[in-house]
Design a protein around this motif. Structure first.
Motif, PDB file in Angstrom:
ATOM      1  N   ASP A  17       0.834  -1.194   0.000  1.00  0.00           N
ATOM      2  CA  ASP A  17       0.000   0.000   0.000  1.00  0.00           C
ATOM      3  C   ASP A  17       0.877   1.255   0.000  1.00  0.00           C
ATOM      4  O   ASP A  17       1.762   1.381   0.860  1.00  0.00           O
ATOM      5  CB  ASP A  17      -0.867  -0.031   1.257  1.00  0.00           C
ATOM      6  N   PRO A  18       0.650   2.173  -0.929  1.00  0.00           N
ATOM      7  CA  PRO A  18       1.446   3.410  -0.940  1.00  0.00           C
ATOM      8  C   PRO A  18       1.341   4.207   0.359  1.00  0.00           C
ATOM      9  O   PRO A  18       2.245   4.946   0.712  1.00  0.00           O
ATOM     10  CB  PRO A  18       0.863   4.212  -2.109  1.00  0.00           C
ATOM     11  N   ASP A  19       0.230   4.045   1.077  1.00  0.00           N
ATOM     12  CA  ASP A  19       0.031   4.788   2.320  1.00  0.00           C
ATOM     13  C   ASP A  19       0.438   3.985   3.551  1.00  0.00           C
ATOM     14  O   ASP A  19       0.178   4.407   4.682  1.00  0.00           O
ATOM     15  CB  ASP A  19      -1.439   5.207   2.445  1.00  0.00           C
ATOM     16  N   SER A  48       7.718   5.733  -2.614  1.00  0.00           N
ATOM     17  CA  SER A  48       7.338   6.717  -1.598  1.00  0.00           C
ATOM     18  C   SER A  48       7.405   6.153  -0.180  1.00  0.00           C
ATOM     19  O   SER A  48       7.480   6.914   0.781  1.00  0.00           O
ATOM     20  CB  SER A  48       5.924   7.236  -1.872  1.00  0.00           C
ATOM     21  N   ARG A  49       7.394   4.833  -0.040  1.00  0.00           N
ATOM     22  CA  ARG A  49       7.494   4.229   1.295  1.00  0.00           C
ATOM     23  C   ARG A  49       8.927   4.035   1.755  1.00  0.00           C
ATOM     24  O   ARG A  49       9.169   3.726   2.917  1.00  0.00           O
ATOM     25  CB  ARG A  49       6.765   2.880   1.316  1.00  0.00           C
TER      26      ARG A  49
END
Length: 122
Positions: A17-19, A48-49
């Protein structure tokens, strides 16, 4: 969306999950590898993680993380645009080029590119 194992191009992939939580320590990488042991051969981590240290090779963080994946025989795919990092570092550009030529660690712009690599690898 939580991290999930999906079949992509005939291969089980842990799609992160990107978030989700950042990968900022070796233990974070080991946690992803452990999650992959539930049935995935590849871990697709959004760029991005990854902690910013991953993209600064003098920290050796990228090498430590990639080595964990290699040692446990789980492929790593870093997914997303890392052009700002490669523009700033010739060493990172070279690393990306070399790892993308091999089969264990890939830097790819998106999941569609991962699917294409997986199809080509089989």
């Amino acid at each position: 969306m939580p991290d999930v194992i999906e079949e992509r191009a005939g291969t089980k992939v842990l799609v992160c999950d990107p978030d989700g939580p950042p990968v900022a320590t070796e233990q974070d990488a080991l946690d992803l590898i452990g999650a992959a042991f539930l049935g995935a051969e590849v871990v697709a981590v959004p760029a991005s993680r990854l902690d910013e240290r991953f993209f600064s090779l003098d920290t050796r963080f990228a090498g430590e993380i990639m080595q964990k994946f290699v040692a446990y025989r789980v492929r790593l795919a870093v997914i997303g645009d890392i052009s700002r990092h490669t523009a700033a570092s010739g060493a990172l550009r070279a690393l990306v080029h070399e790892t993308n030529r091999a089969g264990h660690v890939w830097f790819l712009p998106g999941l569609d590119a991962l699917d294409a690599r997986l199809r080509a690898a089989t």
